[in-house]
Design a protein around this motif. Sequence first.
Motif, PDB file in Angstrom:
ATOM      1  N   MET A 263       2.693   6.205 -15.700  1.00 57.58           N
ATOM      2  CA  MET A 263       3.291   5.233 -14.785  1.00 57.58           C
ATOM      3  C   MET A 263       3.742   5.932 -13.497  1.00 57.58           C
ATOM      4  SD  MET A 263       6.530   2.810 -15.521  1.00 57.58           S
ATOM      5  CE  MET A 263       7.746   2.504 -14.260  1.00 57.58           C
ATOM      6  N   SER A 264       3.377   5.369 -12.335  1.00 56.17           N
ATOM      7  CA  SER A 264       3.708   6.046 -11.074  1.00 56.17           C
ATOM      8  C   SER A 264       4.719   5.278 -10.240  1.00 56.17           C
ATOM      9  CB  SER A 264       2.436   6.247 -10.261  1.00 56.17           C
ATOM     10  OG  SER A 264       2.034   5.036  -9.675  1.00 56.17           O
ATOM     11  N   GLY A 265       4.928   3.980 -10.492  1.00 53.49           N
ATOM     12  CA  GLY A 265       5.793   3.189  -9.627  1.00 53.49           C
ATOM     13  C   GLY A 265       5.168   3.020  -8.254  1.00 53.49           C
ATOM     14  N   VAL A 266       5.979   2.597  -7.287  1.00 54.67           N
ATOM     15  CA  VAL A 266       5.469   2.457  -5.920  1.00 54.67           C
ATOM     16  C   VAL A 266       6.188   3.445  -5.002  1.00 54.67           C
ATOM     17  CG1 VAL A 266       4.710   0.068  -6.043  1.00 54.67           C
ATOM     18  CG2 VAL A 266       7.103   0.548  -5.552  1.00 54.67           C
ATOM     19  N   PRO A 267       5.544   3.962  -3.959  1.00 56.31           N
ATOM     20  CA  PRO A 267       4.153   3.712  -3.584  1.00 56.31           C
ATOM     21  C   PRO A 267       3.193   4.313  -4.608  1.00 56.31           C
ATOM     22  CG  PRO A 267       5.092   5.444  -2.196  1.00 56.31           C
ATOM     23  CD  PRO A 267       6.217   4.909  -3.019  1.00 56.31           C
ATOM     24  N   SER A 268       2.071   3.651  -4.797  1.00 49.25           N
ATOM     25  CA  SER A 268       1.094   4.150  -5.768  1.00 49.25           C
ATOM     26  C   SER A 268       0.289   5.297  -5.144  1.00 49.25           C
ATOM     27  CB  SER A 268       0.168   3.013  -6.189  1.00 49.25           C
ATOM     28  OG  SER A 268      -0.556   2.548  -5.082  1.00 49.25           O
ATOM     29  N   PRO A 269      -0.308   6.153  -5.996  1.00 43.12           N
ATOM     30  CA  PRO A 269      -1.063   7.297  -5.443  1.00 43.12           C
ATOM     31  C   PRO A 269      -2.333   6.869  -4.700  1.00 43.12           C
ATOM     32  CG  PRO A 269      -0.709   7.504  -7.837  1.00 43.12           C
ATOM     33  CD  PRO A 269      -0.271   6.134  -7.461  1.00 43.12           C
TER      34      PRO A 269
ATOM     35  N   VAL B 200       2.434  -3.942 -16.542  1.00 42.80           N
ATOM     36  CA  VAL B 200       2.482  -4.832 -15.365  1.00 42.80           C
ATOM     37  C   VAL B 200       1.867  -4.058 -14.185  1.00 42.80           C
ATOM     38  CG1 VAL B 200       3.935  -6.402 -14.017  1.00 42.80           C
ATOM     39  CG2 VAL B 200       4.692  -5.685 -16.286  1.00 42.80           C
ATOM     40  N   PRO B 201       0.539  -3.817 -14.245  1.00 43.40           N
ATOM     41  CA  PRO B 201      -0.061  -2.942 -13.237  1.00 43.40           C
ATOM     42  C   PRO B 201      -0.347  -3.674 -11.925  1.00 43.40           C
ATOM     43  CG  PRO B 201      -1.709  -3.639 -14.809  1.00 43.40           C
ATOM     44  CD  PRO B 201      -0.411  -4.244 -15.257  1.00 43.40           C
ATOM     45  N   GLY B 202      -0.516  -2.876 -10.887  1.00 44.65           N
ATOM     46  CA  GLY B 202      -1.138  -3.283  -9.636  1.00 44.65           C
ATOM     47  C   GLY B 202      -0.580  -4.538  -9.000  1.00 44.65           C
ATOM     48  N   ASN B 203      -1.515  -5.456  -8.715  1.00 44.62           N
ATOM     49  CA  ASN B 203      -1.086  -6.648  -7.981  1.00 44.62           C
ATOM     50  C   ASN B 203      -0.152  -7.511  -8.829  1.00 44.62           C
ATOM     51  OD1 ASN B 203      -2.893  -7.879  -9.711  1.00 44.62           O
ATOM     52  ND2 ASN B 203      -4.325  -8.526  -8.122  1.00 44.62           N
ATOM     53  N   LYS B 204      -0.179  -7.307 -10.145  1.00 44.96           N
ATOM     54  CA  LYS B 204       0.740  -8.068 -11.003  1.00 44.96           C
ATOM     55  C   LYS B 204       2.177  -7.652 -10.702  1.00 44.96           C
ATOM     56  CE  LYS B 204      -2.847  -9.743 -12.869  1.00 44.96           C
ATOM     57  NZ  LYS B 204      -3.670  -9.674 -11.668  1.00 44.96           N
ATOM     58  N   TRP B 205       2.389  -6.361 -10.630  1.00 46.41           N
ATOM     59  CA  TRP B 205       3.715  -5.837 -10.301  1.00 46.41           C
ATOM     60  C   TRP B 205       4.150  -6.362  -8.935  1.00 46.41           C
ATOM     61  CZ3 TRP B 205       7.249  -2.254 -12.446  1.00 46.41           C
ATOM     62  CH2 TRP B 205       8.188  -1.720 -11.551  1.00 46.41           C
ATOM     63  N   ARG B 206       3.242  -6.208  -7.977  1.00 47.27           N
ATOM     64  CA  ARG B 206       3.603  -6.555  -6.600  1.00 47.27           C
ATOM     65  C   ARG B 206       3.882  -8.050  -6.467  1.00 47.27           C
ATOM     66  NH1 ARG B 206       2.976  -2.012  -3.298  1.00 47.27           N
ATOM     67  NH2 ARG B 206       1.452  -0.479  -4.038  1.00 47.27           N
ATOM     68  N   LYS B 207       3.164  -8.892  -7.230  1.00 45.08           N
ATOM     69  CA  LYS B 207       3.352 -10.343  -7.085  1.00 45.08           C
ATOM     70  C   LYS B 207       4.434 -10.891  -8.005  1.00 45.08           C
ATOM     71  CE  LYS B 207      -1.235 -11.288  -7.324  1.00 45.08           C
ATOM     72  NZ  LYS B 207      -2.524 -12.006  -7.144  1.00 45.08           N
ATOM     73  N   LEU B 208       4.580 -10.283  -9.197  1.00 49.22           N
ATOM     74  CA  LEU B 208       5.528 -10.867 -10.164  1.00 49.22           C
ATOM     75  C   LEU B 208       6.976 -10.507  -9.877  1.00 49.22           C
ATOM     76  CD1 LEU B 208       3.567 -10.565 -13.521  1.00 49.22           C
ATOM     77  CD2 LEU B 208       4.446 -12.665 -12.476  1.00 49.22           C
ATOM     78  N   LEU B 209       7.210  -9.273  -9.429  1.00 49.62           N
ATOM     79  CA  LEU B 209       8.615  -8.882  -9.230  1.00 49.62           C
ATOM     80  C   LEU B 209       9.349  -9.825  -8.277  1.00 49.62           C
ATOM     81  CD1 LEU B 209       8.068  -6.526 -11.067  1.00 49.62           C
ATOM     82  CD2 LEU B 209       9.253  -5.047  -9.453  1.00 49.62           C
ATOM     83  N   PRO B 210       8.768 -10.156  -7.102  1.00 55.75           N
ATOM     84  CA  PRO B 210       9.468 -11.107  -6.232  1.00 55.75           C
ATOM     85  C   PRO B 210       9.619 -12.491  -6.873  1.00 55.75           C
ATOM     86  CG  PRO B 210       7.475 -10.259  -5.153  1.00 55.75           C
ATOM     87  CD  PRO B 210       7.560  -9.588  -6.483  1.00 55.75           C
ATOM     88  N   ASN B 211       8.654 -12.878  -7.710  1.00 54.93           N
ATOM     89  CA  ASN B 211       8.771 -14.190  -8.362  1.00 54.93           C
ATOM     90  C   ASN B 211       9.882 -14.193  -9.414  1.00 54.93           C
ATOM     91  OD1 ASN B 211       6.922 -16.472  -7.560  1.00 54.93           O
ATOM     92  ND2 ASN B 211       5.482 -14.756  -7.544  1.00 54.93           N
ATOM     93  N   LEU B 212      10.003 -13.096 -10.162  1.00 55.53           N
ATOM     94  CA  LEU B 212      11.081 -13.035 -11.156  1.00 55.53           C
ATOM     95  C   LEU B 212      12.437 -13.022 -10.455  1.00 55.53           C
ATOM     96  CD1 LEU B 212       9.784 -10.590 -13.927  1.00 55.53           C
ATOM     97  CD2 LEU B 212       9.342 -13.013 -13.629  1.00 55.53           C
ATOM     98  N   ALA B 213      12.504 -12.315  -9.322  1.00 54.78           N
ATOM     99  CA  ALA B 213      13.759 -12.293  -8.553  1.00 54.78           C
ATOM    100  C   ALA B 213      14.080 -13.704  -8.054  1.00 54.78           C
ATOM    101  CB  ALA B 213      13.634 -11.321  -7.382  1.00 54.78           C
ATOM    102  N   GLU B 214      13.041 -14.411  -7.637  1.00 58.10           N
ATOM    103  CA  GLU B 214      13.247 -15.781  -7.149  1.00 58.10           C
ATOM    104  C   GLU B 214      13.723 -16.700  -8.282  1.00 58.10           C
ATOM    105  OE1 GLU B 214      10.146 -18.411  -4.750  1.00 58.10           O
ATOM    106  OE2 GLU B 214      10.997 -16.717  -3.655  1.00 58.10           O
ATOM    107  N   ALA B 215      13.162 -16.497  -9.477  1.00 53.07           N
ATOM    108  CA  ALA B 215      13.586 -17.305 -10.632  1.00 53.07           C
ATOM    109  C   ALA B 215      15.074 -17.094 -10.895  1.00 53.07           C
ATOM    110  CB  ALA B 215      12.753 -16.928 -11.866  1.00 53.07           C
TER     111      ALA B 215
END
Length: 288
Positions: free
Chosen positions: A1-7, A35-50
């Motif tokens: 797991m690398s987190g962001v920014p990705s390599p 929760v890789p890639g675009n899933k991470w990038r798209k889901l985190l803001p949605n979970l925060a919004e929820a």
Amino acid sequence: MSGVPSPLQELTDDRPAVAGVRLLLKRDDLIHPTVPGNKWRKLLPNLAEARAAGHDTVLTFGGAYSNHLRATAAAGRAAGLRTVGVVRGDELRGRPLNASLAQAAAWGMELDFMDRATWRARMSAEVVAGLLHRHGPALVVPEGGSNAAGVRGCVALGRELAESGADVVCCSVGTGGTLAGLASGLAPGQRAVGFAALKHAPLEAETEALQLAAFGRRTPNWRIDHGSHFGGYGRTTPELVAFAADFEERHGIRLDLGYEAKALHGILAGLGTGAFRRGSTVALVLAG
Ligand SMILES: Cc1ncc(COP(=O)(O)O)c(C=O)c1O
């Protein structure tokens, strides 16, 4: 797991080398194991919004093999949110779950199955009201996590690539959310090319609508290539399977057959036709 920014990784491969093109891989697939890639990038803001809206449940949609449903189940579990997954096709109801849906269910996702006629209107007020009546109050997130919040989450991907030296940044296109956000984050002069993973889908209109919803404007720096879908969503061919196997053998990287294998095949085919200028640098986002 690398987190962001990705390599960002330079690929040493004779095919781009012969064409005089540098090929970089943006390893968003390494961001998180479930929760890789675009899933991470798209889901985190949605979970925060929820959470901000006071919801304890996220309800979303996907096909029977959806990467997005699995990732939502994993992210919801980690965040302590209940998840409901609405699956395309009511013929699946009551049948043994495939491995992908079984994994989502094991991570706590409650599954519902929707017939294909209703599926076409799945985001209509009437269908959504029926779902909320059945499952209780929830933040409703469209397929692929591609709404304004999800697209804004992908801007950081573009920003991470702004200093990469890439002239062209490529990604695979399913719903268009990744391309919409990525293109908005690139530096002036950089271009984005999305490779359609679906056949006959109005992906330009969908990507543009997502940019309008997220930013109020369409950026002029992207286009979609429709020449590498290999039969469309979920489809593959022996040629594509062999291509991905050969790539894994050369580089030790497993490409997602439904998406990134198609995009990379499209890039390499484009090298032969001069679509990418000699001396240029091309980056491909591995999104999951
Ligand atoms: C691995 C992978 N790559 C690319 C995509 C396409 O992303 P988008 O739906 O944002 O166009 C998806 C889609 O869900 C995916 O799972």
